[in-house]
Write a protein that holds these residues in place. Structure first.
Motif, mmCIF file in Angstrom:
data_model
loop_
_atom_site.group_PDB
_atom_site.id
_atom_site.type_symbol
_atom_site.label_atom_id
_atom_site.label_comp_id
_atom_site.label_asym_id
_atom_site.label_seq_id
_atom_site.Cartn_x
_atom_site.Cartn_y
_atom_site.Cartn_z
ATOM 1 N N TYR A 47 44.850 -18.896 10.135
ATOM 2 C CA TYR A 47 44.166 -17.596 10.165
ATOM 3 C C TYR A 47 42.719 -17.709 9.664
ATOM 4 N N LYS A 48 42.488 -18.597 8.705
ATOM 5 C CA LYS A 48 41.124 -18.801 8.213
ATOM 6 C C LYS A 48 40.234 -19.375 9.310
ATOM 7 N N GLN A 49 40.798 -20.308 10.087
ATOM 8 C CA GLN A 49 40.009 -20.891 11.176
ATOM 9 C C GLN A 49 39.703 -19.847 12.249
ATOM 10 N N LEU A 50 40.645 -18.946 12.516
ATOM 11 C CA LEU A 50 40.386 -17.834 13.439
ATOM 12 C C LEU A 50 39.230 -16.978 12.944
ATOM 13 N N LEU A 51 39.194 -16.739 11.643
ATOM 14 C CA LEU A 51 38.110 -15.958 11.059
ATOM 15 C C LEU A 51 36.780 -16.684 11.184
ATOM 16 N N PHE A 52 36.807 -17.995 10.935
ATOM 17 C CA PHE A 52 35.590 -18.789 11.080
ATOM 18 C C PHE A 52 35.084 -18.749 12.524
ATOM 19 N N PHE A 53 36.006 -18.805 13.469
ATOM 20 C CA PHE A 53 35.635 -18.767 14.884
ATOM 21 C C PHE A 53 34.974 -17.420 15.225
ATOM 22 N N THR A 54 35.488 -16.343 14.654
ATOM 23 C CA THR A 54 34.894 -15.019 14.871
ATOM 24 C C THR A 54 33.470 -14.972 14.323
ATOM 25 N N PHE A 55 33.287 -15.522 13.123
ATOM 26 C CA PHE A 55 31.940 -15.599 12.544
ATOM 27 C C PHE A 55 31.030 -16.470 13.415
ATOM 28 N N GLY A 56 31.613 -17.533 13.987
ATOM 29 C CA GLY A 56 30.843 -18.405 14.857
ATOM 30 C C GLY A 56 30.352 -17.692 16.099
ATOM 31 N N LEU A 57 31.206 -16.849 16.686
ATOM 32 C CA LEU A 57 30.797 -16.064 17.856
ATOM 33 C C LEU A 57 29.665 -15.107 17.500
ATOM 34 N N ALA A 58 29.749 -14.494 16.312
ATOM 35 C CA ALA A 58 28.684 -13.596 15.860
ATOM 36 C C ALA A 58 27.378 -14.364 15.664
ATOM 37 N N THR A 59 27.486 -15.583 15.130
ATOM 38 C CA THR A 59 26.298 -16.425 14.944
ATOM 39 C C THR A 59 25.673 -16.790 16.283
ATOM 40 N N MET A 60 26.513 -17.152 17.255
ATOM 41 C CA MET A 60 26.013 -17.473 18.587
ATOM 42 C C MET A 60 25.314 -16.280 19.210
ATOM 43 N N LEU A 61 25.892 -15.096 19.063
ATOM 44 C CA LEU A 61 25.298 -13.889 19.631
ATOM 45 C C LEU A 61 23.934 -13.620 19.011
ATOM 46 N N LEU A 62 23.836 -13.818 17.704
ATOM 47 C CA LEU A 62 22.567 -13.627 17.010
ATOM 48 C C LEU A 62 21.515 -14.604 17.524
ATOM 49 N N ILE A 63 21.913 -15.847 17.743
ATOM 50 C CA ILE A 63 20.988 -16.867 18.252
ATOM 51 C C ILE A 63 20.535 -16.530 19.667
ATOM 52 N N LEU A 64 21.459 -16.062 20.511
ATOM 53 C CA LEU A 64 21.129 -15.760 21.905
ATOM 54 C C LEU A 64 20.162 -14.596 22.034
ATOM 55 N N PHE A 65 20.174 -13.676 21.066
ATOM 56 C CA PHE A 65 19.295 -12.514 21.120
ATOM 57 C C PHE A 65 17.829 -12.879 20.922
ATOM 58 N N HIS A 66 17.568 -14.058 20.353
ATOM 59 C CA HIS A 66 16.201 -14.447 20.015
ATOM 60 C C HIS A 66 15.788 -15.684 20.802
ATOM 61 N N ASP A 67 14.630 -15.625 21.402
ATOM 62 C CA ASP A 67 14.079 -16.758 22.132
ATOM 63 C C ASP A 67 14.029 -17.980 21.208
ATOM 64 N N TYR A 343 39.816 -28.777 11.688
ATOM 65 C CA TYR A 343 39.703 -27.620 10.804
ATOM 66 C C TYR A 343 38.499 -27.775 9.879
ATOM 67 N N GLY A 344 37.802 -26.677 9.645
ATOM 68 C CA GLY A 344 36.670 -26.670 8.729
ATOM 69 C C GLY A 344 35.666 -25.611 9.121
ATOM 70 N N GLY A 345 35.428 -24.667 8.230
ATOM 71 C CA GLY A 345 34.524 -23.564 8.551
ATOM 72 C C GLY A 345 33.088 -23.995 8.745
ATOM 73 N N SER A 346 32.579 -24.832 7.841
ATOM 74 C CA SER A 346 31.178 -25.264 7.932
ATOM 75 C C SER A 346 30.925 -26.045 9.212
ATOM 76 N N SER A 347 31.854 -26.937 9.562
ATOM 77 C CA SER A 347 31.715 -27.735 10.776
ATOM 78 C C SER A 347 31.782 -26.860 12.026
ATOM 79 N N LEU A 348 32.741 -25.929 12.050
ATOM 80 C CA LEU A 348 32.900 -25.068 13.231
ATOM 81 C C LEU A 348 31.681 -24.174 13.431
ATOM 82 N N LEU A 349 31.188 -23.559 12.356
ATOM 83 C CA LEU A 349 30.023 -22.676 12.465
ATOM 84 C C LEU A 349 28.790 -23.456 12.917
#
Length: 373
Positions: A47-67, A343-349
């Motif tokens: 479940y922690k890795q699922l949460l990290f993946f969700t944060f990762g998607l949010a990070t990707m979205l933030l990156i895509l919004f900016h040139d 598994y690993g939040g820092s690596s996945l993000l």
């Protein structure tokens, strides 16, 4: 008045996103099995890795919004912040199993050496993009990039984290070769690299790090101690045969023969349960993701985008290659995770942020109309 260039959506990299979701899905299937608790099912790690993946998607979205040209302007600030975090771990963090790598944030253990790899890609891309070298880079052109790699390398090596420190060096070499060197520079750097290996073996590596390399060369000599992980990993991979033992039916992992089964040795669990066929499918997904990333780098509209995308592809490629070779006994155990899969939040993000940067370059592979973002 705000305008949105529709070409950004037209050029959205659905292929890269699809490959990310496919590999992530396979990783969650594997993580569920490797951390499965009888009569309870999924573990907290899952479940922690699922949460990290969700944060990762949010990070990707933030990156895509900016040139990515705007993102690169923050590269040196991010680089400095990462250096401070690495210094903080050495000065104030209590060792865990003899290593100072993680900062306890309460809800999350941050490993600064993971985003350090991405910050290094950003500053090297910024540095190389600003330097014109029509005949190839000379040795003096590499002084600044060399300093940029040396600082995090030393701090990470002191943790100690040999695997991540080596990844930083490999990234530097890969990106430097990509922007093209003069032959004289290449010969000098090659000679320096050989000398550095000899020096590191004698004066920099700790006893347990030398032991890992010696174990790699002859694992049978200490099979019940330092060679145990490698032997158990090879047994797990080989026992999967063609189609594997089946989901949740792997013995090496579920009977606790294989240490670090959900982190560094996650692929061994997958190979045991899904066999050669399942392993080939997973590796094919990685191969296609990397080839697609290289295509993005080659078709980028400018030098910065090309170097940035290539650096992110190199990050995923080298980590995957080293991890897989480590699991199969072709390289010593150096603690390098399999991107997205281990598994690993820092690596996945960090990996998802790198994929976000590749997608960013792809979205903006055609000139965006003035004033439109």
């Amino acid at each position: 008045m705000f305008h949105f260039d529709r070409r950004l959506l037209q050029n959205f990299d659905w292929v890269m996103l699809m490959m990310l979701f496919i590999v992530a899905t396979l990783s969650f299937i594997n993580l569920y099995s490797s951390t499965y608790i009888p009569e309870k099912g999924a573990s907290q790690i899952f479940y922690k890795q699922l949460l990290f993946f969700t944060f990762g998607l949010a990070t990707m979205l933030l990156i895509l919004f900016h040139d990515y040209h705007k993102v690169i302007k923050l590269s040196y600030a991010l680089y400095a912040a990462i250096l401070l975090l690495l210094l903080y771990t050495l000065l104030f963090v209590n060792p865990i199993s003899g290593a100072q790598r993680w900062i306890d944030l309460g809800f999350f253990n941050l490993q600064p050496s993971e985003p350090a790899k991405l910050s290094l890609i950003l500053v090297l891309a910024a540095c190389f993009a600003k330097t014109d070298a029509p005949g190839g880079y000379r040795l003096r052109d590499l002084i600044k990039p060399g300093i940029l790699i040396a600082l995090p390398f030393v701090l990470i090596l002191k943790q100690p984290d040999l695997g991540t420190a080596l990844i930083c060096c490999i990234l530097f070499v890969s990106m430097t070769l990509y922007v093209r060197l003069r032959w004289t520079t290449l010969v000098i750097l090659g000679s320096m690299a050989i000398g550095s290996v000899v020096f590191a073996w004698k004066f920099l590596l700790k006893d347990y790090q030398r032991q890992r390399i010696e174990t790699f060369l002859n694992p049978e000599a200490d099979i019940m101690n330092h060679g145990y992980q490698i032997e158990q990993s090879k047994i797990a991979v080989g026992s999967g045969k063609m189609f594997g033992k089946g989901f949740l039916d792997g013995t090496q992992g579920h009977l606790q023969f294989l240490p670090e089964k959900h982190t560094d040795f996650a692929f061994a669990i997958w190979a045991e349960e899904w066999g050669f066929a399942g392993s080939l499918f997973l590796l094919s997904c990685y191969f296609f993701l990397l080839i697609w990333g290289l295509n993005v780098a080659m078709s980028a509209k400018d030098k910065l985008g090309s170097i940035l995308a290539f650096g992110c592809v190199a990050l995923i490629f080298w980590q995957a290659l080293i991890n897989l070779f480590m699991i199969m006994g072709f390289l010593p155990v150096v603690g390098v995770p399999l991107p997205i899969f281990s598994y690993g939040g820092s690596s996945l993000l960090t990996t998802m942020a790198a994929i976000g940067l590749i997608m960013n370059v792809r979205m903006r592979s055609f000139p965006v109309q003035g004033g439109q973002q």
